[in-house]
Motif scaffolding. Structure first.
Motif, PDB file in Angstrom:
ATOM      1  N   MET A   1       0.829  -1.204   0.000  1.00 14.39           N
ATOM      2  CA  MET A   1       0.000   0.000   0.000  1.00 14.39           C
ATOM      3  C   MET A   1       0.862   1.252   0.000  1.00 14.39           C
ATOM      4  SD  MET A   1      -2.777   1.166   2.880  1.00 14.39           S
ATOM      5  CE  MET A   1      -3.482   2.806   2.876  1.00 14.39           C
ATOM      6  N   TYR A   2       1.972   1.211   0.756  1.00 18.22           N
ATOM      7  CA  TYR A   2       2.784   2.402   0.916  1.00 18.22           C
ATOM      8  C   TYR A   2       4.044   2.363   0.037  1.00 18.22           C
ATOM      9  CZ  TYR A   2      -0.023   3.804   4.859  1.00 18.22           C
ATOM     10  OH  TYR A   2      -1.058   4.194   5.650  1.00 18.22           O
ATOM     11  N   GLU A   3       4.050   1.418  -0.911  1.00 14.16           N
ATOM     12  CA  GLU A   3       5.273   1.230  -1.679  1.00 14.16           C
ATOM     13  C   GLU A   3       5.718   2.510  -2.369  1.00 14.16           C
ATOM     14  OE1 GLU A   3       5.012  -2.037  -4.288  1.00 14.16           O
ATOM     15  OE2 GLU A   3       6.965  -1.729  -5.181  1.00 14.16           O
ATOM     16  N   ARG A   4       4.755   3.306  -2.890  1.00 13.10           N
ATOM     17  CA  ARG A   4       5.095   4.509  -3.634  1.00 13.10           C
ATOM     18  C   ARG A   4       4.709   5.779  -2.880  1.00 13.10           C
ATOM     19  NH1 ARG A   4       3.478   2.977  -9.928  1.00 13.10           N
ATOM     20  NH2 ARG A   4       4.778   1.114 -10.082  1.00 13.10           N
ATOM     21  N   SER A   5       4.498   5.664  -1.605  1.00 15.52           N
ATOM     22  CA  SER A   5       4.071   6.828  -0.834  1.00 15.52           C
ATOM     23  C   SER A   5       5.160   7.871  -0.788  1.00 15.52           C
ATOM     24  CB  SER A   5       3.725   6.413   0.605  1.00 15.52           C
ATOM     25  OG  SER A   5       2.590   5.591   0.598  1.00 15.52           O
ATOM     26  N   SER A   6       4.754   9.098  -0.768  1.00 22.74           N
ATOM     27  CA  SER A   6       5.709  10.189  -0.640  1.00 22.74           C
ATOM     28  C   SER A   6       6.067  10.388   0.820  1.00 22.74           C
ATOM     29  CB  SER A   6       5.101  11.482  -1.187  1.00 22.74           C
ATOM     30  OG  SER A   6       4.030  11.896  -0.355  1.00 22.74           O
ATOM     31  N   VAL A   7       7.080  11.163   1.034  1.00 21.48           N
ATOM     32  CA  VAL A   7       7.486  11.501   2.396  1.00 21.48           C
ATOM     33  C   VAL A   7       6.337  12.168   3.137  1.00 21.48           C
ATOM     34  CG1 VAL A   7       9.036  12.936   3.770  1.00 21.48           C
ATOM     35  CG2 VAL A   7       9.928  11.670   1.807  1.00 21.48           C
ATOM     36  N   ALA A   8       5.642  13.086   2.457  1.00 13.74           N
ATOM     37  CA  ALA A   8       4.546  13.805   3.100  1.00 13.74           C
ATOM     38  C   ALA A   8       3.423  12.852   3.528  1.00 13.74           C
ATOM     39  CB  ALA A   8       4.000  14.874   2.154  1.00 13.74           C
ATOM     40  N   GLU A   9       3.122  11.862   2.677  1.00 14.68           N
ATOM     41  CA  GLU A   9       2.060  10.917   3.018  1.00 14.68           C
ATOM     42  C   GLU A   9       2.438  10.069   4.226  1.00 14.68           C
ATOM     43  OE1 GLU A   9       1.825   9.014  -0.732  1.00 14.68           O
ATOM     44  OE2 GLU A   9       0.118  10.219  -1.417  1.00 14.68           O
TER      45      GLU A   9
ATOM     46  N   VAL B   1      10.188   0.872   8.190  1.00 17.08           N
ATOM     47  CA  VAL B   1      10.497   0.510   6.804  1.00 17.08           C
ATOM     48  C   VAL B   1       9.726  -0.746   6.411  1.00 17.08           C
ATOM     49  CG1 VAL B   1      12.323  -0.418   5.309  1.00 17.08           C
ATOM     50  CG2 VAL B   1      12.748   1.637   6.678  1.00 17.08           C
ATOM     51  N   GLU B   2       9.733  -1.759   7.308  1.00 13.12           N
ATOM     52  CA  GLU B   2       9.049  -3.020   7.007  1.00 13.12           C
ATOM     53  C   GLU B   2       7.540  -2.849   7.000  1.00 13.12           C
ATOM     54  OE1 GLU B   2      10.488  -5.707   9.922  1.00 13.12           O
ATOM     55  OE2 GLU B   2      12.500  -5.894   9.021  1.00 13.12           O
ATOM     56  N   ARG B   3       7.050  -2.053   7.944  1.00 13.58           N
ATOM     57  CA  ARG B   3       5.594  -1.902   8.053  1.00 13.58           C
ATOM     58  C   ARG B   3       5.013  -1.155   6.864  1.00 13.58           C
ATOM     59  NH1 ARG B   3       2.559   1.536  12.867  1.00 13.58           N
ATOM     60  NH2 ARG B   3       0.459   1.479  11.969  1.00 13.58           N
ATOM     61  N   TYR B   4       5.670  -0.071   6.448  1.00 14.29           N
ATOM     62  CA  TYR B   4       5.110   0.780   5.392  1.00 14.29           C
ATOM     63  C   TYR B   4       5.706   0.494   4.010  1.00 14.29           C
ATOM     64  CZ  TYR B   4       2.943   3.476   9.120  1.00 14.29           C
ATOM     65  OH  TYR B   4       2.187   3.861  10.200  1.00 14.29           O
ATOM     66  N   ARG B   5       6.705  -0.409   3.986  1.00 13.16           N
ATOM     67  CA  ARG B   5       7.309  -0.796   2.710  1.00 13.16           C
ATOM     68  C   ARG B   5       7.859   0.417   1.954  1.00 13.16           C
ATOM     69  NH1 ARG B   5       2.893  -5.199   0.403  1.00 13.16           N
ATOM     70  NH2 ARG B   5       2.966  -6.607   2.217  1.00 13.16           N
ATOM     71  N   VAL B   6       8.655   1.191   2.645  1.00 15.57           N
ATOM     72  CA  VAL B   6       9.308   2.367   2.067  1.00 15.57           C
ATOM     73  C   VAL B   6      10.797   2.274   2.355  1.00 15.57           C
ATOM     74  CG1 VAL B   6       7.297   3.863   2.216  1.00 15.57           C
ATOM     75  CG2 VAL B   6       8.878   3.711   4.154  1.00 15.57           C
ATOM     76  N   SER B   7      11.546   3.167   1.758  1.00 14.50           N
ATOM     77  CA  SER B   7      12.992   3.151   1.941  1.00 14.50           C
ATOM     78  C   SER B   7      13.369   3.794   3.274  1.00 14.50           C
ATOM     79  CB  SER B   7      13.675   3.919   0.813  1.00 14.50           C
ATOM     80  OG  SER B   7      13.439   5.302   0.953  1.00 14.50           O
ATOM     81  N   PRO B   8      14.546   3.472   3.793  1.00  8.71           N
ATOM     82  CA  PRO B   8      15.020   4.132   5.022  1.00  8.71           C
ATOM     83  C   PRO B   8      15.096   5.650   4.884  1.00  8.71           C
ATOM     84  CG  PRO B   8      16.350   2.186   4.558  1.00  8.71           C
ATOM     85  CD  PRO B   8      15.485   2.400   3.358  1.00  8.71           C
ATOM     86  N   VAL B   9      15.434   6.132   3.671  1.00 15.05           N
ATOM     87  CA  VAL B   9      15.512   7.580   3.455  1.00 15.05           C
ATOM     88  C   VAL B   9      14.138   8.225   3.631  1.00 15.05           C
ATOM     89  CG1 VAL B   9      15.979   9.378   1.751  1.00 15.05           C
ATOM     90  CG2 VAL B   9      17.526   7.425   1.951  1.00 15.05           C
ATOM     91  N   THR B  10      13.097   7.569   3.106  1.00 21.23           N
ATOM     92  CA  THR B  10      11.736   8.103   3.245  1.00 21.23           C
ATOM     93  C   THR B  10      11.336   8.174   4.711  1.00 21.23           C
ATOM     94  OG1 THR B  10      11.101   7.253   1.081  1.00 21.23           O
ATOM     95  CG2 THR B  10       9.320   7.738   2.625  1.00 21.23           C
ATOM     96  N   VAL B  11      11.646   7.129   5.476  1.00 18.49           N
ATOM     97  CA  VAL B  11      11.337   7.128   6.909  1.00 18.49           C
ATOM     98  C   VAL B  11      12.096   8.244   7.614  1.00 18.49           C
ATOM     99  CG1 VAL B  11      11.605   5.830   9.052  1.00 18.49           C
ATOM    100  CG2 VAL B  11      10.733   4.691   7.006  1.00 18.49           C
TER     101      VAL B  11
ATOM    102  N   LEU C   1      10.235  11.365   9.570  1.00 20.43           N
ATOM    103  CA  LEU C   1      10.467  11.641  10.992  1.00 20.43           C
ATOM    104  C   LEU C   1      11.066  13.026  11.198  1.00 20.43           C
ATOM    105  CD1 LEU C   1      11.855   8.165  12.143  1.00 20.43           C
ATOM    106  CD2 LEU C   1       9.605   9.152  12.668  1.00 20.43           C
ATOM    107  N   ALA C   2      11.898  13.464  10.247  1.00 24.15           N
ATOM    108  CA  ALA C   2      12.471  14.808  10.350  1.00 24.15           C
ATOM    109  C   ALA C   2      11.374  15.869  10.251  1.00 24.15           C
ATOM    110  CB  ALA C   2      13.517  15.018   9.256  1.00 24.15           C
ATOM    111  N   GLN C   3      10.362  15.605   9.419  1.00 26.79           N
ATOM    112  CA  GLN C   3       9.239  16.538   9.339  1.00 26.79           C
ATOM    113  C   GLN C   3       8.497  16.621  10.671  1.00 26.79           C
ATOM    114  OE1 GLN C   3       6.443  16.115   6.161  1.00 26.79           O
ATOM    115  NE2 GLN C   3       7.987  16.336   4.543  1.00 26.79           N
ATOM    116  N   LEU C   4       8.250  15.477  11.294  1.00 27.51           N
ATOM    117  CA  LEU C   4       7.558  15.474  12.581  1.00 27.51           C
ATOM    118  C   LEU C   4       8.401  16.175  13.644  1.00 27.51           C
ATOM    119  CD1 LEU C   4       6.044  11.857  12.763  1.00 27.51           C
ATOM    120  CD2 LEU C   4       5.048  13.952  11.829  1.00 27.51           C
ATOM    121  N   ALA C   5       9.712  15.981  13.584  1.00 30.68           N
ATOM    122  CA  ALA C   5      10.588  16.661  14.547  1.00 30.68           C
ATOM    123  C   ALA C   5      10.555  18.162  14.335  1.00 30.68           C
ATOM    124  CB  ALA C   5      12.020  16.124  14.419  1.00 30.68           C
TER     125      ALA C   5
END
Length: 485
Positions: A1-9, A34-44, A48-52
């Motif tokens: 589901m999150y394979e192509r999600s953007s950072v903002a999403e 990374v495993e849960r949302y199926r995204v790259s470490p960079v996206t995670v 998280l930097a946005q939330l911070a």
């Protein structure tokens, strides 16, 4: 589901789940996300930097990410109206107001919304920047011994030597100072050469950033008109005589915004006139690396033809690379070099060594000449596409002298109208352009707009931009855009 999600999403998803954790509670690890949302470490990491940045989480290196305590409400804003009096109160002896008008510069630096086509940019689009070569150069630079030590205040000797060879003539490494880009070099030159209140001769029209520097330094810019062959020597001589100025700032190669190249017969005249007036010529050689592949052999720098220390030369790597590679050079001969050096040291100490090392790696790599050839071909193609689209769709915008270098067309509104209104209407149509008025320090002879072809993703966007202009502005009275095409 999150394979192509953007950072903002991903950031939005994590934000919606924060209430599951108590204040100070630890969020799942980056690996788990990374495993849960199926995204790259960079996206995670970026999410998280946005939330911070929003103050929602706190990152503790080695420990993890934790839900942050709610931010304390900011106190009510104080009364800063007193500053209007302090900032506007000129000294009794002030000739030029201290207020700084940066609108002309901001018009070229401001990033328009994603839906707007940027014909106002002064930099190469990322698609034609040497991103891989810069990344490799930065990586190599970081591994150099002493790369993070304090550099010599004048700049790395090897980089100064490279700039000296590029400038040519009798300019040596000892005559060169490494600067934080061309704008910084121009500011240093004017502060060193012209006292507050002094007149400074400038081309008309000229780069708004130069006018802003002059006025911020308390100097009075005086216009000297240019034509298709550059500055007019007879008017330059008259301006020196009338004002007693000791500085003339010019762009002899692909002048911004007109694209003019100083004619061979005028070059020695400019140097002779300045020498007779006991004045300096500040040569802003901003576009030498932006020559199009149909430009033919480029003339030497004015500095290379100068035998008496008249020319103070400015150049930069920024325009041909990236707005963030702010490395340039300031060169002179004689006692003026020490004055330039003193002003630069007071203002900024030195250019960071890692940036200088990266610049040195970049220009010494085999990828550098290949990049310049790519830029030369691409800019020519874009120039032809934009000029052709204007001729077909908007004959009310004329470009009498298409340049063979640089990144802009200087278009005259032959039907009259107001350039600021044109720019505002263009923005509503989804195109950002630069109005011409800020390029003049006196009354403009006609309304102009500057259209840049470097900051878009490709030629297709240039055609679309002109079509948007025609659809959005073609029927406006006084817009000078009516077309029978």
């Amino acid at each position: 589901m999150y394979e192509r999600s953007s950072v903002a999403e991903l950031a939005d998803s994590l934000r919606s789940e924060l209430n599951r954790y108590s204040i100070g509670g630890k969020l799942p690890s980056s690996r788990a996300l990374v495993e849960r949302y199926r995204v790259s470490p960079v996206t995670v990491s970026r999410a998280l930097a946005q939330l911070a940045a929003d103050g929602l989480v706190v990152t503790r290196p080695g420990a993890g990410v934790f839900r942050a305590a709610p931010r304390t409400p900011l106190p009510a804003a104080g009364d800063t109206s007193w500053q209007e009096v302090a900032l506007s109160a000129e000294g009794a002896g002030d000739i030029v107001p201290r207020s700084v008008d940066a609108s002309g510069v901001l018009a070229c630096l401001a990033a328009p919304p994603p839906s707007v086509i940027a014909l106002n940019s002064g930099y190469l689009h990322s698609s034609i920047q040497p991103e891989r070569a810069m990344a490799a150069a930065l990586a190599r630079a970081g591994r150099r011994p002493g790369a993070w030590d304090r550099p010599p205040m004048e700049g790395l000797p090897e980089l100064r030597d490279w700039f000296a060879r590029e400038i040519g003539g009798a300019v040596a490494a000892a005559d060169v100072l490494v600067t934080a880009g061309g704008q910084s070099a121009l500011a240093t030159a004017l502060r060193a050469l012209a006292p507050p209140g002094a007149p400074v001769l400038v081309e008309s029209p000229t780069y708004p950033g130069l006018l802003a520097i002059a006025r911020a330094s308390g100097c009075r810019p005086v216009p000297v008109p240019v034509d298709a062959d550059g500055v007019r020597p007879e008017l330059l001589a008259a301006a020196f005589e009338a004002t007693g100025a000791r500085v003339f700032v010019c762009q002899p190669l692909f002048q911004n915004p007109t694209g003019a190249v100083l004619a061979p017969g005028r070059r020695p005249e400019v140097l002779r006139i300045a020498r007779a007036a006991g004045a300096f010529v500040v040569e802003d050689d901003y576009a030498r690396a932006l020559a199009h592949d149909d430009s033919g052999p480029l003339p030497a720098t004015l500095a290379a033809e100068d035998h008496d220390g008249v020319v103070v030369h400015v150049r930069s790597l920024t325009k041909a690379t990236s707005p963030s590679l702010r490395v340039g050079a300031l060169a002179g001969r004689g006692p003026v070099v020490e004055r330039l050096r003193a002003v630069q040291v007071v203002d900024s100490f030195f250019v960071p060594r890692p940036l200088q090392e990266a610049a040195l790696e970049l220009v010494g790599a085999p990828a550098w000449p290949r990049h310049l050839r790519t830029v030369a071909a691409e800019l020519r193609h874009r120039r032809e596409v934009l000029a052709g689209a204007l001729r077909r769709e908007l004959p009310g915008l004329t470009v009498p002298h298409p340049p063979t270098g640089g990144y802009q067309l200087w278009a005259r509104m032959t039907g009259g109208g107001d350039d600021a209104s044109f720019a505002a209407a263009a923005l509503r149509a989804g195109v950002a352009v630069a109005p011409g008025r800020p390029y003049f320090c006196a009354e403009p002879p006609a309304p102009y707009v500057r259209l840049s072809f470097a900051g878009v993703s490709g030629p297709g966007e240039l055609v679309e931009a002109v079509q948007r202009l025609r659809a959005g502005l073609g029927g406006e009275p006084g817009g000078g855009l009516t077309s029978d095409a």
